[in-house]
Design a protein around this motif. Structure first.
Motif, PDB file in Angstrom:
ATOM      1  N   SER A  34       2.920  -8.043  -1.010  1.00 32.76           N
ATOM      2  CA  SER A  34       2.226  -7.620   0.215  1.00 32.76           C
ATOM      3  C   SER A  34       1.367  -8.728   0.812  1.00 32.76           C
ATOM      4  O   SER A  34       0.690  -8.499   1.830  1.00 32.76           O
ATOM      5  CB  SER A  34       1.359  -6.385  -0.074  1.00 32.76           C
ATOM      6  OG  SER A  34       2.162  -5.305  -0.531  1.00 32.76           O
ATOM      7  N   LEU A  87      -7.500  -1.869  -3.198  1.00 31.56           N
ATOM      8  CA  LEU A  87      -6.443  -1.161  -3.919  1.00 31.56           C
ATOM      9  C   LEU A  87      -7.044  -0.034  -4.743  1.00 31.56           C
ATOM     10  O   LEU A  87      -8.071  -0.218  -5.403  1.00 31.56           O
ATOM     11  CB  LEU A  87      -5.703  -2.125  -4.855  1.00 31.56           C
ATOM     12  CG  LEU A  87      -4.613  -1.520  -5.746  1.00 31.56           C
ATOM     13  CD1 LEU A  87      -3.421  -1.052  -4.911  1.00 31.56           C
ATOM     14  CD2 LEU A  87      -4.157  -2.528  -6.805  1.00 31.56           C
ATOM     15  N   PHE A 133      -4.656  -0.429   0.228  1.00 28.33           N
ATOM     16  CA  PHE A 133      -3.513   0.291  -0.324  1.00 28.33           C
ATOM     17  C   PHE A 133      -4.008   1.330  -1.327  1.00 28.33           C
ATOM     18  O   PHE A 133      -4.837   1.017  -2.196  1.00 28.33           O
ATOM     19  CB  PHE A 133      -2.557  -0.663  -1.042  1.00 28.33           C
ATOM     20  CG  PHE A 133      -1.794  -1.590  -0.138  1.00 28.33           C
ATOM     21  CD1 PHE A 133      -0.756  -1.117   0.655  1.00 28.33           C
ATOM     22  CD2 PHE A 133      -2.102  -2.942  -0.085  1.00 28.33           C
ATOM     23  CE1 PHE A 133      -0.044  -1.971   1.491  1.00 28.33           C
ATOM     24  CE2 PHE A 133      -1.404  -3.802   0.745  1.00 28.33           C
ATOM     25  CZ  PHE A 133      -0.372  -3.313   1.531  1.00 28.33           C
ATOM     26  N   SER A 134      -3.485   2.531  -1.220  1.00 27.64           N
ATOM     27  CA  SER A 134      -3.853   3.574  -2.180  1.00 27.64           C
ATOM     28  C   SER A 134      -2.657   4.466  -2.460  1.00 27.64           C
ATOM     29  O   SER A 134      -1.863   4.774  -1.563  1.00 27.64           O
ATOM     30  CB  SER A 134      -5.003   4.424  -1.650  1.00 27.64           C
ATOM     31  OG  SER A 134      -5.393   5.387  -2.622  1.00 27.64           O
ATOM     32  N   THR A 135      -2.527   4.898  -3.700  1.00 27.63           N
ATOM     33  CA  THR A 135      -1.448   5.805  -4.065  1.00 27.63           C
ATOM     34  C   THR A 135      -1.864   7.253  -3.838  1.00 27.63           C
ATOM     35  O   THR A 135      -3.054   7.592  -3.819  1.00 27.63           O
ATOM     36  CB  THR A 135      -1.034   5.625  -5.537  1.00 27.63           C
ATOM     37  OG1 THR A 135      -2.117   6.017  -6.396  1.00 27.63           O
ATOM     38  CG2 THR A 135      -0.669   4.173  -5.823  1.00 27.63           C
ATOM     39  N   VAL A 183       3.791   3.381   3.073  1.00 23.85           N
ATOM     40  CA  VAL A 183       4.718   2.478   2.393  1.00 23.85           C
ATOM     41  C   VAL A 183       5.779   3.297   1.673  1.00 23.85           C
ATOM     42  O   VAL A 183       6.956   2.954   1.655  1.00 23.85           O
ATOM     43  CB  VAL A 183       3.967   1.565   1.402  1.00 23.85           C
ATOM     44  CG1 VAL A 183       4.937   0.661   0.657  1.00 23.85           C
ATOM     45  CG2 VAL A 183       2.909   0.754   2.140  1.00 23.85           C
ATOM     46  N   TRP A 205       7.172   2.858  -4.219  1.00 26.17           N
ATOM     47  CA  TRP A 205       6.932   1.490  -4.683  1.00 26.17           C
ATOM     48  C   TRP A 205       7.251   1.375  -6.179  1.00 26.17           C
ATOM     49  O   TRP A 205       6.744   0.525  -6.878  1.00 26.17           O
ATOM     50  CB  TRP A 205       5.498   1.059  -4.377  1.00 26.17           C
ATOM     51  CG  TRP A 205       4.452   1.849  -5.118  1.00 26.17           C
ATOM     52  CD1 TRP A 205       4.206   3.185  -5.011  1.00 26.17           C
ATOM     53  CD2 TRP A 205       3.525   1.355  -6.090  1.00 26.17           C
ATOM     54  NE1 TRP A 205       3.197   3.556  -5.871  1.00 26.17           N
ATOM     55  CE2 TRP A 205       2.753   2.455  -6.535  1.00 26.17           C
ATOM     56  CE3 TRP A 205       3.280   0.100  -6.623  1.00 26.17           C
ATOM     57  CZ2 TRP A 205       1.737   2.320  -7.499  1.00 26.17           C
ATOM     58  CZ3 TRP A 205       2.256  -0.023  -7.574  1.00 26.17           C
ATOM     59  CH2 TRP A 205       1.504   1.080  -8.001  1.00 26.17           C
ATOM     60  N   MET A 259       2.803   5.204  -1.972  1.00 26.08           N
ATOM     61  CA  MET A 259       1.795   4.238  -1.551  1.00 26.08           C
ATOM     62  C   MET A 259       1.498   4.388  -0.060  1.00 26.08           C
ATOM     63  O   MET A 259       2.414   4.511   0.761  1.00 26.08           O
ATOM     64  CB  MET A 259       2.266   2.810  -1.844  1.00 26.08           C
ATOM     65  CG  MET A 259       1.224   1.746  -1.528  1.00 26.08           C
ATOM     66  SD  MET A 259      -0.220   1.800  -2.623  1.00 26.08           S
ATOM     67  CE  MET A 259       0.447   0.996  -4.114  1.00 26.08           C
ATOM     68  N   ALA A 263      -1.038   2.718   3.203  1.00 19.39           N
ATOM     69  CA  ALA A 263      -1.792   1.544   3.647  1.00 19.39           C
ATOM     70  C   ALA A 263      -2.719   1.960   4.781  1.00 19.39           C
ATOM     71  O   ALA A 263      -2.298   2.613   5.738  1.00 19.39           O
ATOM     72  CB  ALA A 263      -0.844   0.442   4.106  1.00 19.39           C
TER      73      ALA A 263
END
Length: 226
Positions: free
Chosen positions: A46, A125, A156-158, A208, A211, A219, A221
């Motif tokens: 990324s 993250l 970015f976070s799940t 996203v 991943w 994911m 963003a």
């Protein structure tokens, strides 16, 4: 009062004996040798560079952190977690990896007080954080993140995806190992719900998606509006 009070069991403090036995690696979900490299590879792909500043939200005992600390220039890794015993375990992991000279910035905090670092971040993250939080606390996290995100930065976070908004039925995630719920840990959200939360925080959402997380976490963003 902790924002995590009575939401999940993540605030349980581990004993020095448990840390010595590496129990912390299992406490944060295990897969130490899988999820750490996965996080690292994702951010490299990324655009993460050694001179970037990275904030690892919910860094735990540095499952991903040790990889980032090794890669980033000294002082450019920032990790924050609610659990002080996991931060102590992370310091041991850093020392055992021979990375103390990279001077990671580690902070125990239960209010998403990212401003305490006094910096802006090129990357943020959080892995397996939103999956354990209700929407109201995710909103609080995103509002604080906006204030510490560099102008061209990305967070970015799940999350676990629900098929519809207000999805009250449990969802069996990708491999069947995890069953998520609307109102209890582990939580799920629809993309529309996540976009609405982002908008309330003053951020834009890009999805996203897949991943390659082994438990099916997706994911997202978040960026500052152009």
């Amino acid at each position: 009062m902790s924002v995590m009070q009575n939401i999940n069991s993540y605030c349980i403090e581990l004993s020095p004996e448990q840390i010595s036995d590496k129990t912390h690696r299992h406490f944060v979900g295990g897969m130490w040798d899988v999820l750490g490299p996965l996080q690292f590879d994702f951010l490299i792909e990324s655009g993460l560079k050694p001179d970037h500043k990275l904030l690892d939200i919910g860094c735990g005992c540095l499952r991903g952190g040790v990889h980032f600390i090794d890669y980033l220039d000294a002082g450019n890794y920032f990790g924050l977690d609610i659990n002080s015993s996991l931060i102590e375990a992370g310091k041991i992991e850093v020392n055992d990896a021979g990375l103390s000279h990279k001077f990671p910035n580690l902070l125990v905090d239960d209010e998403f007080s990212f401003g305490r670092f006094g910096d802006k971040f090129d990357f943020m993250l959080s892995v397996s954080v939103f999956t354990h939080l209700p929407a109201s606390i995710i909103l609080e996290c995103l509002k604080k993140a906006k204030l510490s995100l560099a102008p061209e930065g990305v967070y970015f976070s799940t999350f676990f995806e629900a098929p519809t908004s207000n999805h009250l039925e449990p969802v069996t995630q990708m491999n069947g190992e995890v069953i998520t719920k609307y109102d209890s840990d582990p939580f799920h959200l629809s993309i529309d719900e996540l976009a609405d939360i982002a908008g309330q925080a003053g951020l834009e959402l890009d999805v996203v998606g897949d991943w390659k997380h082994p438990r099916g976490q997706q994911m997202a963003a978040f960026r500052l509006p152009k």
